[in-house]
Write a protein that holds these residues in place. Structure first.
Motif, PDB file in Angstrom:
ATOM      1  N   ARG A 144      -5.771  16.474   3.100  1.00 34.76           N
ATOM      2  CA  ARG A 144      -4.748  15.446   3.386  1.00 34.76           C
ATOM      3  C   ARG A 144      -3.376  15.864   2.842  1.00 34.76           C
ATOM      4  O   ARG A 144      -2.652  15.079   2.252  1.00 34.76           O
ATOM      5  CB  ARG A 144      -5.154  14.085   2.801  1.00 34.76           C
ATOM      6  N   ASP A 166      -6.224   4.751  -5.591  1.00 37.27           N
ATOM      7  CA  ASP A 166      -6.821   5.494  -4.475  1.00 37.27           C
ATOM      8  C   ASP A 166      -7.104   6.947  -4.886  1.00 37.27           C
ATOM      9  O   ASP A 166      -6.568   7.451  -5.891  1.00 37.27           O
ATOM     10  CB  ASP A 166      -5.842   5.441  -3.284  1.00 37.27           C
ATOM     11  N   ASN A 219      -7.891  10.455  -2.416  1.00 32.36           N
ATOM     12  CA  ASN A 219      -8.098  10.753  -0.998  1.00 32.36           C
ATOM     13  C   ASN A 219      -8.523  12.173  -0.650  1.00 32.36           C
ATOM     14  O   ASN A 219      -8.355  12.592   0.498  1.00 32.36           O
ATOM     15  CB  ASN A 219      -6.824  10.409  -0.222  1.00 32.36           C
ATOM     16  N   GLY A 267     -10.308   6.743  -0.165  1.00 34.58           N
ATOM     17  CA  GLY A 267     -10.402   6.823   1.293  1.00 34.58           C
ATOM     18  C   GLY A 267     -11.459   5.853   1.775  1.00 34.58           C
ATOM     19  O   GLY A 267     -12.388   6.232   2.485  1.00 34.58           O
ATOM     20  N   GLY A 268     -11.344   4.611   1.332  1.00 36.18           N
ATOM     21  CA  GLY A 268     -12.426   3.635   1.509  1.00 36.18           C
ATOM     22  C   GLY A 268     -13.353   3.733   0.309  1.00 36.18           C
ATOM     23  O   GLY A 268     -12.910   3.723  -0.836  1.00 36.18           O
ATOM     24  N   GLU A 275      -5.924  -7.581   6.206  1.00 37.59           N
ATOM     25  CA  GLU A 275      -5.315  -6.263   6.312  1.00 37.59           C
ATOM     26  C   GLU A 275      -4.780  -6.105   7.727  1.00 37.59           C
ATOM     27  O   GLU A 275      -5.326  -5.375   8.551  1.00 37.59           O
ATOM     28  CB  GLU A 275      -6.392  -5.216   5.996  1.00 37.59           C
ATOM     29  N   ASP A 286       0.835  -1.200   0.000  1.00 33.37           N
ATOM     30  CA  ASP A 286       0.000   0.000   0.000  1.00 33.37           C
ATOM     31  C   ASP A 286       0.870   1.251   0.000  1.00 33.37           C
ATOM     32  O   ASP A 286       2.059   1.216  -0.348  1.00 33.37           O
ATOM     33  CB  ASP A 286      -0.977  -0.076   1.206  1.00 33.37           C
ATOM     34  N   ASP A 287       0.298   2.353   0.404  1.00 33.30           N
ATOM     35  CA  ASP A 287       0.912   3.684   0.383  1.00 33.30           C
ATOM     36  C   ASP A 287       2.284   3.697   1.068  1.00 33.30           C
ATOM     37  O   ASP A 287       2.462   3.064   2.107  1.00 33.30           O
ATOM     38  CB  ASP A 287      -0.061   4.622   1.119  1.00 33.30           C
ATOM     39  N   LYS A 325      -4.121  -0.921  -6.737  1.00 33.64           N
ATOM     40  CA  LYS A 325      -5.163  -0.261  -5.935  1.00 33.64           C
ATOM     41  C   LYS A 325      -5.089   1.223  -6.288  1.00 33.64           C
ATOM     42  O   LYS A 325      -4.071   1.878  -6.045  1.00 33.64           O
ATOM     43  CB  LYS A 325      -4.896  -0.491  -4.449  1.00 33.64           C
TER      44      LYS A 325
HETATM   45  C1  DGJ Z   1      -6.993   5.390   1.928  1.00 37.36           C
HETATM   46  C2  DGJ Z   1      -7.353   3.958   1.666  1.00 37.36           C
HETATM   47  O1  DGJ Z   1      -8.709   3.758   1.811  1.00 37.36           O
HETATM   48  C3  DGJ Z   1      -6.548   3.072   2.593  1.00 37.36           C
HETATM   49  O2  DGJ Z   1      -6.916   1.736   2.404  1.00 37.36           O
HETATM   50  C4  DGJ Z   1      -5.087   3.266   2.329  1.00 37.36           C
HETATM   51  O3  DGJ Z   1      -4.790   2.835   1.025  1.00 37.36           O
HETATM   52  C5  DGJ Z   1      -4.725   4.730   2.510  1.00 37.36           C
HETATM   53  N1  DGJ Z   1      -5.567   5.579   1.725  1.00 37.36           N
HETATM   54  C6  DGJ Z   1      -3.300   4.973   2.129  1.00 37.36           C
HETATM   55  O4  DGJ Z   1      -2.969   6.281   2.152  1.00 37.36           O
END
Ligand code: DGJ
Length: 735
Positions: free
Chosen positions: A445, A480, A482, A530-531, A606, A368-369, A478
């Protein structure tokens, strides 16, 4: 043909297996809506026309041929602005005379097999031409020269009709589209409950129900994404409906940006629904010869209650919206390191997690990030998509090769639409983010949003992503997103086109997604914002699974997943087992319950696998085995919601239950979760969707039940349950 035109009546009839949709052309070319509901054989439905004239305050249309037709009181197929229909309108075009009065009349139509693509937009599609028929109905506005094509596609095996609108400037002067909804639908009554999915970050898509009232009601997003707050889906359920009975109409917009779904009940108690791009801050200049295509709305009719509507959406979105090999290919069980390590990882830590994952039967590690630029927190480096070799000392390929050699696939996180002020990319291109000259740039963010309407920006991000994806055996991304869009302006657009920015942004994101999938056709894409801030049908066209919520608490997930399944299939709902106490809520729950809840979606983990004890490791192995055993049933079976966790009629907020039934009704998986224990209450649960004649055997006990017994009397769950306890029943028809 599922679509017929009756020449003498000048009416169109659109039939799905269990629904009919009828409208007609008036003598001077207005399109009058007549019926949408359960299947009827007749096409001559003119007698259903509303004929009320609300005294002199309802203007009649000019022509005597129309015998006093008032657009104020008639049910209109696609209402336009300013010509006597005072309800919410679907289309408004401002001509070069400065007037927004719009008037469209029927010109011609075409009916054909199959379904057209929507240029540059995600949309449902057919796997073969016999799955759908299409009507393209062309209207004209004589004054502006606008050609307005209403596109209807009727699915022949599902009760779904799609709608979109294409406007072309056939004049020699520019004009401006001020609002363009993808559909409108008038009902002659208002005895409906409006359902929609409301939420916020970490609490997305909670089902809300409210009975229609006079006036305007509805939902919208102005955030530049479909949003955590309101999902681009609504349903109208006719009074008397239940989960499994009664009439329900669903409306789902295949779009991921600003939208509006508006329902208006007028003084005569008739109801209008419009849905499409949010007209707020929207405008589109069309030069002569140019066209604009609206996104698509998918309308579903169900006479089998809310559940019937959901099952139609599930099938349609699984097989006629999701694409590529992953639409049907079995998805790998993922271990994602986010909640396990956050930014605090290096190659050895990831390898240790991967090693445990391999031993436990997990199939893919997702990094992930935090792997790029100099990123150790969320304060920098978005836009600098090169490997942080302080963390991954041997480089990306070395890590991926090591993970692959354990038998695990590898996936990676990107946030392609964002730019950190503290990044090489921003220092080189400060005008590449969305902004309005002279205005402050709001920060979310600690990041800005890249102007994805610009081809040069997209090219740069594509090149960077493709260099990373080509550098190692990466099989999953993935994607994302945010923060939301603010100061929505583009440095490249002229003043008269600035209001196009948000939609051009979305088209740009769709183009980049398409380019990525074309270049890397085997990639499994998981959407995320962000989900579940962009969990919509538009994104499902590119990513067959979407991270459902940043709240991984099993109890919270019950409500989120319940709401999500109103419109979206289980295969789309990415769901992971995380640590206890949960990082978002602090709540403790058992490993088993976390697994049972996550198993309802695209399953994974996770947490830091290296910290599991022996008992938990055994449970992971059991869950992995269950995943393989039940995969087909959960992902391809029919989904039934049995107890609504927010509205449990027997014991409010005490439990949730759902069920998957195989197409042949020979296999059932029932999951029951107690959210809050109450003592001395009885609990029976009646199953749904079984064959009453068949005998089902409870695999755990060997007890035999007829389908009739399970559906009419149910299982007796009275007894002592703990908070958060869950149980799963696997019932199989005995031969
Ligand atoms: C938001 C995502 O929903 C999380 O699962 C994760 O990937 C973070 N961002 C990482 O910054």
């Amino acid at each position: 043909m599922a679509i017929t035109y009756n020449d003498s009546e000048r009416s169109f009839k659109l039939d799905t297996p269990k629904s009919s949709y009828v409208f007609k052309i008036s003598p001077t070319g207005y399109l009058l809506h007549l019926y949408y509901g359960a299947y009827v054989p007749e096409s001559d439905l003119d007698y259903l026309r509303m004929r009320l004239i609300n005294a002199s305050f309802s203007a009649s249309v000019a022509s005597p041929e129309e015998k006093g037709l008032s657009l104020d009181t008639a049910a209109i197929e696609y209402p336009v602005n300013g010509s006597g229909d005072f309800r919410v309108s679907a289309l408004s075009i401002r001509g070069d005379n400065g007037s927004s009065v719009t008037d469209i009349r029927y010109a011609s139509h075409r009916i054909y097999s199959g379904k057209p693509r929507l240029e540059g937009l995600p949309a449902t599609y057919t796997n073969s031409d016999d799955e759908a028929d299409t009507l393209e109905l062309t209207c004209r506005d004589a004054l502006t020269g606008a050609e307005v094509v209403l596109v209807y596609t009727v699915f022949t095996k599902l009760d779904a009709i799609t709608r979109s609108v294409r406007v072309t400037n056939c004049s020699d002067k520019p004009f401006d589209i001020e609002r363009i909804h993808s559909m409108a639908l008038d009902f002659t009554e208002s005895d409906f409950t409006l359902m929609h999915l409301q939420g916020r970050w970490a609490k997305e898509r909670t089902l809300v129900k409210r009975h229609l009232q006079f006036g305007l009601q509805g939902i919208q997003s102005k955030r530049g994404s479909s949003s955590h707050n309101n999902n681009p889906f609504i349903a109208l359920a006719r009074d008397g409906y239940t989960e499994e009975s009664g009439e329900v109409y669903g409306f789902s917009l295949v779009y991921s940006s600003n939208f509006e779904a508006c329902v208006e009940v007028d003084c005569m108690r008739s109801t209008r629904v419009v849905m499409g791009i949010n007209p707020v801050d929207f405008g589109w200049r069309l030069e002569p010869g140019e066209s604009f295509t609206s996104p698509e709305v998918v309308m579903v009719f169900s006479a089998e209650g809310v559940g019937g509507m959901s099952r139609t959406y599930h099938k349609l979105y699984r097989y006629n919206l999701c694409r590529g090999e992953w639409k049907t290919k079995k998805r790998p069980i993922i271990i994602n390191n986010w909640e396990g390590t956050y930014f605090n990882f290096d190659e050895e830590k990831l390898y240790a997690i991967a090693k445990d994952a391999a031993e436990l039967g997990i199939e893919m590690l997702v990094m992930d990030d935090g792997w790029f630029g100099v990123r150790n927190s969320d304060n920098c480096s978005l836009g600098d998509w090169y490997v942080n070799e302080n963390k991954l000392k041997g480089g990306l390929k070395s890590l991926v090769d090591r993970v692959n050699s354990l038998g695990l696939k590898f996936g990676i996180w990107f946030e392609p639409e964002m730019i950190s002020p503290d990044s090489d990319l921003y220092r080189a291109h400060p005008d590449w983010c969305l902004h309005v000259d002279g205005r402050d740039r709001s920060i979310g963010r600690r990041q800005y949003v890249l102007d994805m309407s610009r081809a040069d920006v997209r090219d740069n991000i594509f090149e960077q992503m493709s260099a990373i994806l080509s550098s190692a055996n990466i099989e999953y991304v993935k994607w994302d997103f945010n923060r939301n869009l603010t100061e929505v302006g583009s440095a490249l657009l002229p003043p008269e086109r600035q209001r196009e920015t948000a939609h051009r942004y979305m088209l740009g994101v769709y183009e980049l997604l398409e380019r990525l999938l074309t270049a890397f056709p085997h990639l499994l894409l998981e959407g995320c914002s962000g989900g579940g801030g962009r969990f919509d049908a538009g994104m499902l066209y590119y990513s067959p699974q979407i991270w459902t919520s940043d709240d991984t608490d099993a109890m919270e997930r019950l409500e989120i997943q319940y709401g999500t399944t109103l419109c979206y299939p289980p295969s789309a709902m990415s769901a992971h087992v995380s640590a206890s106490p949960n990082h978002q809520t602090g709540r403790e729950s058992s490993f088993k319950t976390r697994g049972d809840v996550a198993m309802a979606g695209a399953f994974g983990y996770e947490l830091d696998l290296t910290k599991l004890n022996d008992e938990e490791r055994e449970l992971v192995k059991k869950q992995v085995a269950d995943y393989h055993k039940y995969y087909d049933l959960i992902q391809n079976g029919d989904y039934y919601r049995l107890i609504n966790p927010t509205e449990d009629k027997a014991n409010p907020t005490c439990a949730a239950a759902w069920e998957s039934v195989s197409a042949d009704k020979n296999e059932v998986l029932l999951t029951y979760v107690v959210m809050r224990t109450q003592v001395s209450v009885s609990r029976y649960i009646r199953l749904v969707g079984l064959d009453p004649e068949k005998i089902y055997v409870d695999e755990a006990t060997g007890r035999r039940y007829s389908g009739a017994l399970l559906m009419n009397a149910g299982l007796n769950l009275t007894g002592s349950w703990h908070d958060g306890e869950s149980k799963v029943w696997h019932l199989v028809v005995s031969c």
